[in-house]
Write a protein that holds these residues in place. Structure first.
Motif, mmCIF file in Angstrom:
data_model
loop_
_atom_site.group_PDB
_atom_site.id
_atom_site.type_symbol
_atom_site.label_atom_id
_atom_site.label_comp_id
_atom_site.label_asym_id
_atom_site.label_seq_id
_atom_site.Cartn_x
_atom_site.Cartn_y
_atom_site.Cartn_z
ATOM 1 N N MET A 365 0.746 -1.196 -0.079
ATOM 2 C CA MET A 365 -0.036 0.167 -0.036
ATOM 3 C C MET A 365 0.904 1.253 -0.206
ATOM 4 O O MET A 365 0.414 2.162 -0.559
ATOM 5 C CB MET A 365 -0.893 0.010 1.297
ATOM 6 N N ASN A 366 1.991 0.997 0.713
ATOM 7 C CA ASN A 366 2.801 2.165 0.477
ATOM 8 C C ASN A 366 3.292 2.525 -0.819
ATOM 9 O O ASN A 366 3.437 3.670 -1.243
ATOM 10 C CB ASN A 366 4.162 1.987 1.618
ATOM 11 N N LEU A 367 3.677 1.377 -1.462
ATOM 12 C CA LEU A 367 4.189 1.581 -3.070
ATOM 13 C C LEU A 367 3.024 2.051 -3.761
ATOM 14 O O LEU A 367 3.356 2.822 -4.567
ATOM 15 C CB LEU A 367 4.703 0.101 -3.371
ATOM 16 N N ALA A 368 1.844 1.566 -3.543
ATOM 17 C CA ALA A 368 0.539 2.101 -4.270
ATOM 18 C C ALA A 368 0.482 3.646 -4.055
ATOM 19 O O ALA A 368 0.020 4.543 -4.804
ATOM 20 C CB ALA A 368 -0.366 1.357 -3.907
ATOM 21 N N GLN A 369 0.488 3.919 -2.878
ATOM 22 C CA GLN A 369 0.354 5.446 -2.454
ATOM 23 C C GLN A 369 1.360 6.282 -3.294
ATOM 24 O O GLN A 369 1.135 7.377 -3.884
ATOM 25 C CB GLN A 369 0.548 5.822 -0.905
ATOM 26 N N ASN A 370 2.646 5.875 -3.191
ATOM 27 C CA ASN A 370 3.509 6.583 -4.013
ATOM 28 C C ASN A 370 3.147 6.696 -5.607
ATOM 29 O O ASN A 370 3.533 7.805 -6.071
ATOM 30 C CB ASN A 370 4.949 6.002 -3.814
ATOM 31 N N ALA A 371 2.790 5.672 -5.987
ATOM 32 C CA ALA A 371 2.511 5.750 -7.591
ATOM 33 C C ALA A 371 1.346 6.517 -7.599
ATOM 34 O O ALA A 371 1.026 7.157 -8.738
ATOM 35 C CB ALA A 371 1.840 4.030 -8.051
ATOM 36 N N VAL A 372 0.377 6.556 -6.705
ATOM 37 C CA VAL A 372 -0.841 7.642 -6.978
ATOM 38 C C VAL A 372 -0.350 8.968 -6.684
ATOM 39 O O VAL A 372 -0.526 9.814 -7.721
ATOM 40 C CB VAL A 372 -1.866 7.327 -5.602
ATOM 41 N N GLN A 373 0.675 9.319 -6.036
ATOM 42 C CA GLN A 373 1.231 10.709 -5.653
ATOM 43 C C GLN A 373 1.971 11.015 -7.073
ATOM 44 O O GLN A 373 2.229 12.420 -7.302
ATOM 45 C CB GLN A 373 2.122 10.689 -4.524
ATOM 46 N N HIS A 374 2.735 10.143 -7.616
ATOM 47 C CA HIS A 374 3.488 10.367 -8.871
ATOM 48 C C HIS A 374 2.864 10.227 -10.077
ATOM 49 O O HIS A 374 3.575 10.303 -11.178
ATOM 50 C CB HIS A 374 4.862 9.937 -8.695
#
Length: 471
Positions: A365-374
């Motif tokens: 979910m941390n990786l997914a959140q980063n993907a959303v942010q970028h």
């Protein structure tokens, strides 16, 4: 400490040498006398064989004239031409009485009146066909006895006797010399052992010196590494330990500096706004909202740091069986709630692993959140999993801004946020947490990224049938 180790080595060495000496002396004693006995028996056997050969040559004379006079004549002839070795005596008995010996003078223990001579003169045993060799008189004498049989009667006895006192004295002299040489050698060996142990333990003395000189902020000293063996392996291990300690202290120092920097900013903001807060209710409400937001940010930072600290503990993971197809789909549906993007489920591996479902969910979910942010609102984020021969791969791929090459080296370090202009607000601990969770599962994480092309983060988790993984 080294003096004590050196003394203990020397004490053990001296003890072992003394034990060896104590065992060697009686063994040498027995071997020397054994060799003497063998030589004496061979000499006695030879004397008897010579007598037997002589007796065979004159057997016809004895058969034609079996009286004692003829036997004495033959014995005189044999003894007159005999020259026995030192301490050897040839004794003849005729008609149960002492007749003659060579040499003529006998030790008192075997003279005419002795008990041993009485035993020989009374000898009457026709069953002996071979010479009888015996030890007698406290091992002072060894003798070989041969009966002289004429017409099925014992007409006389031939005895070859050896007096052992001379050999015993020589053997004791040899043994005494051996003991003296052995103890002199032992003294020299102990001295050499003391010197050698000092040379062997010299690297440990240097190690102790360096260990005493190392301070809390001085970890730069190293030991010179020369040679090979266990001690040099210890020195090499010690140097590697110092390298790890130095890196750990350096990392800790940077870590504390980063924490101070990260916490100083919200504390400064909170302090500044509280000092400037007036009596206006609206202004007070805005200040309280801002203060609560900064406190929440500090709380998230502290929680992230606590999580990283726990990742090194053995009870960090609560393992269970994870069905990868269902788990991949579960991550996909949860990630869709993070933002309005084009979410795609690319592939699902058909496998099961042992792991901590909650921790792995947090990492992904941390990786997914980063993907959303970028990525932009119309951007695409792909989630998938695949089973390799030894690993399960789970990835999150986006077509967002990507990562600059100079940032990739430090991507998973704590508090690193990169140099891109569009970096989001955060503590910079997200990817560090992901890496800690993955490594706790004996796995690894890989990032492939190009600027303006997007990024792909892949987590590699070992399957249960890998022999090098202990679940």
């Amino acid at each position: 400490m080294l003096w004590q180790a050196r003394s203990q080595i020397l004490l053990w060495y001296a003890s072992l040498m003394l034990i060896f000496t104590g065992i060697a002396i009686p063994i040498v004693y027995q071997l020397v006398f054994h060799q003497v006995n063998i030589r004496v028996k061979e000499d006695l056997k030879k004397e008897v064989e010579n007598f037997e050969e002589f007796l065979v040559e004159h057997s016809n004379d004895l058969q034609n004239d079996p009286n004692s006079t003829q036997l004495e004549t033959i014995l005189d002839k044999f003894l007159s031409q005999s020259n026995p070795e030192d301490d050897n005596y040839l004794i003849t008995i005729v008609n149960n009485r002492f007749y003659r010996s060579v040499p003529g003078f006998l030790p008192k223990e075997i003279q005419k009146e002795s008990a041993l001579m009485k035993t020989w003169t009374e000898f009457n045993n026709l069953s002996i066909t071979q010479p009888k060799q015996l030890n007698s008189y406290l091992d002072y004498f060894q003798y070989s006895l041969k009966p002289i049989i004429i017409n099925d009667k014992i007409a006389g006895v031939f005895i070859a006797v050896h007096y052992n006192v001379g050999e015993r004295e020589e053997a004791f002299e040899i043994l005494l010399i051996f003991i003296q040489v052995l103890f002199v050698g032992l003294i020299f060996a102990i001295i050499l052992a003391w010197v050698a142990s000092g040379r062997i333990l010299k690297p440990l003395k240097s190690l102790t010196k360096v260990a005493n000189e190392i301070g809390q902020f001085d970890l730069n000293q190293r030991l010179a590494l020369e040679g090979s063996g266990e001690i040099y392996d210890l020195i090499n291990t010690f140097n590697k330990m110092l390298n790890r300690l130095e890196n750990a202290f350096e990392s800790q120092r940077h870590f504390l500096n980063d924490i101070c920097h990260e916490l100083r900013t919200p504390i400064t903001i909170i302090q500044g706004h509280l000092e400037l807060m007036g009596d206006d209710p609206q202004e007070q409400e805005e200040t309280i909202t801002l203060v609560l937001d900064e406190i929440e940010r500090m709380n998230r930072l502290v929680n992230d740091l606590v999580l990283l600290a726990k990742s090194e503990r053995p009870d960090f993971l609560q393992k269970e069986v994870i069905n990868i197809p269902a788990f991949t789909e579960e991550i996909y549906h949860k990630a869709m709630g993070l933002g309005s993007r084009q979410w795609l489920l690319e592939n699902k591996a058909t496998a099961k692993i042992i792991g901590d479902r909650q921790r792995l969910t947090q990492a992904l979910m941390n990786l997914a959140q980063n993907a959303v942010q970028h990525t932009k609102e119309n951007g695409t984020i792909i989630i998938g999993s695949h089973q390799d021969r030894n690993d399960i791969q789970i990835w999150i791929k986006d077509n967002g801004n990507g990562i600059e090459d100079e940032d990739k080296e430090y991507l998973f370090e704590r508090f690193f946020q990169g140099n891109s202009e569009d970096k989001m607000e955060g503590s910079g601990l997200g990817l560090s947490i992901v890496k800690a969770i993955v490594e706790a599962h004996q796995g690894s994480i890989e990032c492939v990224s190009q600027v303006d092309q997007g990024s792909k983060f892949t987590i590699f988790l070992p399957t249960n049938d890998r022999p090098d993984i202990d679940y």
